[in-house]
Design a protein around this motif. Structure first.
Motif, PDB file in Angstrom:
ATOM      1  N   MET A 222      23.978  36.796  70.169  1.00  0.00           N
ATOM      2  CA  MET A 222      23.272  37.394  69.018  1.00  0.00           C
ATOM      3  C   MET A 222      22.831  38.750  69.398  1.00  0.00           C
ATOM      4  O   MET A 222      22.715  39.723  68.649  1.00  0.00           O
ATOM      5  CB  MET A 222      22.152  36.442  68.750  1.00  0.00           C
ATOM      6  CG  MET A 222      22.530  34.999  68.181  1.00  0.00           C
ATOM      7  SD  MET A 222      22.947  35.420  66.361  1.00  0.00           S
ATOM      8  CE  MET A 222      21.132  35.581  65.785  1.00  0.00           C
ATOM      9  N   ALA A 223      22.225  38.774  70.811  1.00  0.00           N
ATOM     10  CA  ALA A 223      21.558  40.177  71.262  1.00  0.00           C
ATOM     11  C   ALA A 223      22.520  41.496  71.157  1.00  0.00           C
ATOM     12  O   ALA A 223      22.170  42.434  71.127  1.00  0.00           O
ATOM     13  CB  ALA A 223      21.142  39.883  72.639  1.00  0.00           C
ATOM     14  N   GLN A 224      23.997  40.915  71.359  1.00  0.00           N
ATOM     15  CA  GLN A 224      24.869  42.313  71.309  1.00  0.00           C
ATOM     16  C   GLN A 224      24.802  43.033  69.886  1.00  0.00           C
ATOM     17  O   GLN A 224      25.307  44.096  69.917  1.00  0.00           O
ATOM     18  CB  GLN A 224      26.328  41.479  71.497  1.00  0.00           C
ATOM     19  CG  GLN A 224      26.506  41.038  72.840  1.00  0.00           C
ATOM     20  CD  GLN A 224      27.868  40.405  73.079  1.00  0.00           C
ATOM     21  OE1 GLN A 224      28.634  40.249  72.050  1.00  0.00           O
ATOM     22  NE2 GLN A 224      27.909  39.892  74.148  1.00  0.00           N
ATOM     23  N   ASP A 225      24.372  42.366  68.709  1.00  0.00           N
ATOM     24  CA  ASP A 225      24.484  43.109  67.708  1.00  0.00           C
ATOM     25  C   ASP A 225      23.240  42.681  66.849  1.00  0.00           C
ATOM     26  O   ASP A 225      23.329  41.740  66.247  1.00  0.00           O
ATOM     27  CB  ASP A 225      25.963  43.050  67.011  1.00  0.00           C
ATOM     28  CG  ASP A 225      25.887  43.677  65.647  1.00  0.00           C
ATOM     29  OD1 ASP A 225      24.925  44.527  65.053  1.00  0.00           O
ATOM     30  OD2 ASP A 225      27.276  43.674  65.103  1.00  0.00           O
ATOM     31  N   LYS A 226      22.420  43.695  66.469  1.00  0.00           N
ATOM     32  CA  LYS A 226      21.279  43.045  65.610  1.00  0.00           C
ATOM     33  C   LYS A 226      21.690  42.660  64.208  1.00  0.00           C
ATOM     34  O   LYS A 226      21.062  42.192  63.535  1.00  0.00           O
ATOM     35  CB  LYS A 226      20.287  44.325  65.356  1.00  0.00           C
ATOM     36  CG  LYS A 226      19.402  44.445  66.534  1.00  0.00           C
ATOM     37  CD  LYS A 226      18.429  43.411  66.955  1.00  0.00           C
ATOM     38  CE  LYS A 226      17.630  43.574  68.201  1.00  0.00           C
ATOM     39  NZ  LYS A 226      16.845  42.648  68.528  1.00  0.00           N
ATOM     40  N   GLN A 227      22.809  42.842  63.696  1.00  0.00           N
ATOM     41  CA  GLN A 227      23.402  42.801  62.438  1.00  0.00           C
ATOM     42  C   GLN A 227      23.381  41.232  62.464  1.00  0.00           C
ATOM     43  O   GLN A 227      23.407  40.670  61.191  1.00  0.00           O
ATOM     44  CB  GLN A 227      24.597  43.634  62.073  1.00  0.00           C
ATOM     45  CG  GLN A 227      24.420  44.947  62.032  1.00  0.00           C
ATOM     46  CD  GLN A 227      23.602  45.367  60.806  1.00  0.00           C
ATOM     47  OE1 GLN A 227      23.404  44.551  59.477  1.00  0.00           O
ATOM     48  NE2 GLN A 227      22.734  46.540  60.756  1.00  0.00           N
ATOM     49  N   ARG A 228      23.660  40.545  63.258  1.00  0.00           N
ATOM     50  CA  ARG A 228      24.089  39.310  63.487  1.00  0.00           C
ATOM     51  C   ARG A 228      22.567  38.368  63.405  1.00  0.00           C
ATOM     52  O   ARG A 228      22.573  37.011  62.817  1.00  0.00           O
ATOM     53  CB  ARG A 228      24.336  38.943  64.945  1.00  0.00           C
ATOM     54  CG  ARG A 228      25.897  39.435  65.173  1.00  0.00           C
ATOM     55  CD  ARG A 228      26.245  39.197  66.614  1.00  0.00           C
ATOM     56  NE  ARG A 228      27.593  39.600  66.476  1.00  0.00           N
ATOM     57  CZ  ARG A 228      28.386  39.912  67.810  1.00  0.00           C
ATOM     58  NH1 ARG A 228      27.801  39.311  69.133  1.00  0.00           N
ATOM     59  NH2 ARG A 228      29.693  40.454  67.993  1.00  0.00           N
ATOM     60  N   GLU A 229      21.512  39.144  62.997  1.00  0.00           N
ATOM     61  CA  GLU A 229      20.481  38.431  62.926  1.00  0.00           C
ATOM     62  C   GLU A 229      19.990  37.996  61.450  1.00  0.00           C
ATOM     63  O   GLU A 229      19.104  37.766  60.967  1.00  0.00           O
ATOM     64  CB  GLU A 229      19.199  38.980  63.625  1.00  0.00           C
ATOM     65  CG  GLU A 229      19.324  39.091  65.132  1.00  0.00           C
ATOM     66  CD  GLU A 229      18.140  39.918  65.732  1.00  0.00           C
ATOM     67  OE1 GLU A 229      17.247  40.070  65.362  1.00  0.00           O
ATOM     68  OE2 GLU A 229      18.374  40.192  67.041  1.00  0.00           O
ATOM     69  N   ARG A 230      20.618  38.996  60.665  1.00  0.00           N
ATOM     70  CA  ARG A 230      20.503  39.136  59.282  1.00  0.00           C
ATOM     71  C   ARG A 230      21.208  38.241  58.254  1.00  0.00           C
ATOM     72  O   ARG A 230      22.464  38.024  58.818  1.00  0.00           O
ATOM     73  CB  ARG A 230      20.631  40.817  58.815  1.00  0.00           C
ATOM     74  CG  ARG A 230      20.093  41.771  59.566  1.00  0.00           C
ATOM     75  CD  ARG A 230      20.120  43.033  59.199  1.00  0.00           C
ATOM     76  NE  ARG A 230      19.394  44.241  59.913  1.00  0.00           N
ATOM     77  CZ  ARG A 230      19.388  45.428  59.464  1.00  0.00           C
ATOM     78  NH1 ARG A 230      20.237  45.891  58.599  1.00  0.00           N
ATOM     79  NH2 ARG A 230      18.439  46.115  60.246  1.00  0.00           N
ATOM     80  N   GLY A 231      20.809  38.091  57.130  1.00  0.00           N
ATOM     81  CA  GLY A 231      21.388  37.282  56.018  1.00  0.00           C
ATOM     82  C   GLY A 231      21.007  35.694  56.262  1.00  0.00           C
ATOM     83  O   GLY A 231      19.856  35.246  57.026  1.00  0.00           O
TER      84      GLY A 231
END
Length: 321
Positions: A222-231
């Motif tokens: 999850m921490a590798q890409d902040k976009q993964r926290e959205r939606g």
């Protein structure tokens, strides 16, 4: 589109005085079924979770129908009024904002009220984020699945609820909001590090992401890409591996014991597990002690006992603790 829906679904009978539970898209409008389109154009009114959302959907379809709000704050009163209309012979559809009604959405109270009144209820299946997530999880070990939905938001209740889910032999479907997803992933990594989790983000939408991995590895992912926290998130906690290979105890007893040993001394946990499951207190204590000793080896390479309990305690004189 409406003409195509009529051609495909118009031959079926749609009785008056019937409640139609209509699944709507969870992100991709193309997932709306032709049968749903036909029924939405046929009914006398559309009851909905949010009139603004449903009005937009009907406009996209080129349909105009009276809308009636039925949401979590007025469901009981609105259901009674709608049942009265159904008893007068009207056709009414119910749609939630997205997906299948009554699955973590309003609708169940309305269906129950209609059933009590003898009103026919017809499902129109379609998009379901839970079903979509299960279909791509690949949990071949699972003995069925359980729908959990959203966990409690308070930290202690949330941890307790999640601990109760670990070790199950079936898939478990959870929902989570974007502002809590990082905390939930971290909690899963803590309480169920070896279990597999499928993370489904923005299912059916343009930036859909599906990732399956052991829970322990997911905080870093999850921490590798902040976009993964959205939606919007749907999670599938995979079935755990069997615990009962050589213990002589059934999985259900071992899962109960596992949860209890997280917060209680071993003897107390074993006694309570025996009371709850009807299994041998002695065997349960021995298993809990093995887990504790194995954990001690993992932590510092030495074997240890809890609170001064001797490993021979369970075996002396053949007596259970």
């Amino acid at each position: 589109m409406v003409a195509a829906a009529t051609a495909a679904a118009g031959h079926q009978q749609y009785p008056a005085g019937t409640l139609y539970m209509v699944a709507t898209p969870i992100g991709n409008l193309a997932d709306l079924s032709l049968r749903a389109i036909h029924v939405l154009g046929l009914v006398d009114a559309v009851a909905c979770e949010d009139t603004r959302v449903s009005a937009q959907l009907l406009r996209w379809l080129g349909l105009h129908r009276p809308l009636v709000a039925l949401h979590q704050h007025n469901e009981q009163q609105a259901a009674e009024a709608l049942v009265a209309r159904l008893l007068q012979g009207e056709r009414i559809a119910y749609v939630s904002d997205a997906g299948t009604p009554a699955i973590s959405d309003p609708g169940a109270v309305l269906v129950a009220a209609a059933a009590r009144a003898g009103v026919r209820v017809v499902p129109l299946p379609g998009a379901s984020s839970a079903a979509a997530a299960l279909s791509v999880a690949g949990d071949a070990r699972a003995l069925g699945f359980r729908f959990v939905g959203f966990l409690p938001t308070k930290a202690a209740e949330r941890r307790a609820a999640l601990q109760a889910l670990t070790g199950a032999p079936y898939s478990q479907v959870l929902f989570e909001a974007p502002h809590r997803i990082v905390d939930l992933i971290a909690l899963l990594a803590d309480v169920a590090p070896t279990q597999t989790l499928t993370v489904c983000r923005e299912v059916t939408k343009q930036f859909e992401t599906i990732h399956t991995a052991p829970c322990a590895s997911l905080p870093a992912w999850m921490a590798q890409d902040k976009q993964r926290e959205r939606g919007e998130f749907v999670l599938v906690l995979h079935a755990a591996e069997s615990l009962s290979d050589d213990t002589g105890l059934p999985d259900e007893a071992l899962r109960t014991l596992r949860v209890l040993t997280r917060d209680l001394p071993l003897k107390q946990a074993a006694a309570l597990a025996a009371e709850l499951t009807g299994e041998s207190r002695k065997l349960l204590y021995q298993q809990a002690l093995e887990w504790k000793q194995a954990q001690s080896v993992d932590d510092d390479g030495t074997r240890g006992d809890e609170d001064g309990e001797d490993g021979n305690d369970a075996g002396q004189g053949g007596a259970a603790p």
